[in-house]
Design a protein around this motif. Sequence first.
Motif, PDB file in Angstrom:
ATOM      1  N   PRO A 149       0.806  -1.218   0.000  1.00  0.00           N
ATOM      2  CA  PRO A 149       0.000   0.000   0.000  1.00  0.00           C
ATOM      3  C   PRO A 149       0.847   1.280   0.000  1.00  0.00           C
ATOM      4  O   PRO A 149       0.501   2.250  -0.683  1.00  0.00           O
ATOM      5  CB  PRO A 149      -0.834  -0.129   1.280  1.00  0.00           C
ATOM      6  CG  PRO A 149      -0.990  -1.613   1.448  1.00  0.00           C
ATOM      7  CD  PRO A 149       0.348  -2.168   1.020  1.00  0.00           C
ATOM      8  N   SER A 150       1.953   1.282   0.721  1.00  0.00           N
ATOM      9  CA  SER A 150       2.832   2.470   0.724  1.00  0.00           C
ATOM     10  C   SER A 150       3.412   2.727  -0.655  1.00  0.00           C
ATOM     11  O   SER A 150       3.503   3.886  -1.098  1.00  0.00           O
ATOM     12  CB  SER A 150       3.965   2.298   1.734  1.00  0.00           C
ATOM     13  OG  SER A 150       3.452   2.282   3.035  1.00  0.00           O
ATOM     14  N   GLU A 151       3.817   1.682  -1.333  1.00  0.00           N
ATOM     15  CA  GLU A 151       4.344   1.842  -2.690  1.00  0.00           C
ATOM     16  C   GLU A 151       3.259   2.369  -3.634  1.00  0.00           C
ATOM     17  O   GLU A 151       3.526   3.230  -4.475  1.00  0.00           O
ATOM     18  CB  GLU A 151       4.901   0.516  -3.206  1.00  0.00           C
ATOM     19  CG  GLU A 151       6.156   0.082  -2.493  1.00  0.00           C
ATOM     20  CD  GLU A 151       6.535  -1.372  -2.750  1.00  0.00           C
ATOM     21  OE1 GLU A 151       7.744  -1.688  -2.612  1.00  0.00           O
ATOM     22  OE2 GLU A 151       5.653  -2.202  -3.070  1.00  0.00           O
TER      23      GLU A 151
ATOM     24  N   ALA B 253       9.016  -9.135   3.275  1.00  0.00           N
ATOM     25  CA  ALA B 253      10.084  -8.215   3.694  1.00  0.00           C
ATOM     26  C   ALA B 253       9.722  -7.432   4.953  1.00  0.00           C
ATOM     27  O   ALA B 253      10.604  -6.943   5.654  1.00  0.00           O
ATOM     28  CB  ALA B 253      10.416  -7.250   2.559  1.00  0.00           C
ATOM     29  N   ASP B 254       8.417  -7.287   5.232  1.00  0.00           N
ATOM     30  CA  ASP B 254       7.970  -6.488   6.379  1.00  0.00           C
ATOM     31  C   ASP B 254       6.617  -7.023   6.820  1.00  0.00           C
ATOM     32  O   ASP B 254       5.597  -6.720   6.201  1.00  0.00           O
ATOM     33  CB  ASP B 254       7.875  -5.011   5.976  1.00  0.00           C
ATOM     34  CG  ASP B 254       7.392  -4.114   7.109  1.00  0.00           C
ATOM     35  OD1 ASP B 254       7.135  -4.621   8.224  1.00  0.00           O
ATOM     36  OD2 ASP B 254       7.258  -2.908   6.868  1.00  0.00           O
ATOM     37  N   ASN B 255       6.601  -7.808   7.901  1.00  0.00           N
ATOM     38  CA  ASN B 255       5.356  -8.457   8.302  1.00  0.00           C
ATOM     39  C   ASN B 255       4.319  -7.483   8.878  1.00  0.00           C
ATOM     40  O   ASN B 255       3.226  -7.890   9.230  1.00  0.00           O
ATOM     41  CB  ASN B 255       5.599  -9.634   9.242  1.00  0.00           C
ATOM     42  CG  ASN B 255       6.402  -9.269  10.466  1.00  0.00           C
ATOM     43  OD1 ASN B 255       6.851  -8.133  10.600  1.00  0.00           O
ATOM     44  ND2 ASN B 255       6.615 -10.232  11.344  1.00  0.00           N
ATOM     45  N   ARG B 256       4.640  -6.194   8.955  1.00  0.00           N
ATOM     46  CA  ARG B 256       3.642  -5.189   9.333  1.00  0.00           C
ATOM     47  C   ARG B 256       2.864  -4.710   8.114  1.00  0.00           C
ATOM     48  O   ARG B 256       1.896  -3.974   8.248  1.00  0.00           O
ATOM     49  CB  ARG B 256       4.310  -3.982  10.000  1.00  0.00           C
ATOM     50  CG  ARG B 256       5.010  -4.312  11.317  1.00  0.00           C
ATOM     51  CD  ARG B 256       5.812  -3.130  11.782  1.00  0.00           C
ATOM     52  NE  ARG B 256       6.877  -2.892  10.798  1.00  0.00           N
ATOM     53  CZ  ARG B 256       7.585  -1.782  10.685  1.00  0.00           C
ATOM     54  NH1 ARG B 256       7.366  -0.779  11.507  1.00  0.00           N
ATOM     55  NH2 ARG B 256       8.527  -1.665   9.774  1.00  0.00           N
ATOM     56  N   SER B 257       3.289  -5.123   6.947  1.00  0.00           N
ATOM     57  CA  SER B 257       2.705  -4.649   5.699  1.00  0.00           C
ATOM     58  C   SER B 257       2.148  -5.824   4.909  1.00  0.00           C
ATOM     59  O   SER B 257       2.354  -6.986   5.251  1.00  0.00           O
ATOM     60  CB  SER B 257       3.779  -3.924   4.883  1.00  0.00           C
ATOM     61  OG  SER B 257       3.251  -3.446   3.668  1.00  0.00           O
TER      62      SER B 257
END
Length: 151
Positions: free
Chosen positions: A53-55, A87-91
Amino acid sequence: MTIDLQSHLPYRLAKTSLRIKNATTTRYVRRTRMSAREWRVLGMLGIVGSQTPSELAELTGMDRATISRAIARLVKLDYVTRRPNAADNRSQTIEVTPAGEANCRAIVPRMKGSGDECRSLFSAAEFALLIEFIDRIDSAILEGSILSDKG
């Protein structure tokens, strides 16, 4: 106080951007079950592939909350799925489903066509110069040398 809006670049760019958005929404999006924001998110995924989502927020220029709402609706339509981001389990990583892929095959050529229409107003040299000018403004904003809270 007065300001000449016709020579005020932020005003002119915002106004033109809104006109482009409204024209493409009228022309392409209203025939779909999606909002303009959902259409943009799905189209971007069709162009660049799976994203967080950030990307997507960075690529589309939309804020994270808007992206989250668009993704939630696209999930309901079965056009995208969410999976944990390795790469980032919060995302999460957002991926296009087969139904979404079918829509992308319709959206992406339309996105390209609207860009080609705008580009056709310029010679190759003029268009290269326009892109250079846009990049110059964008870089200056990112560097904080214009339109920043510093001044």
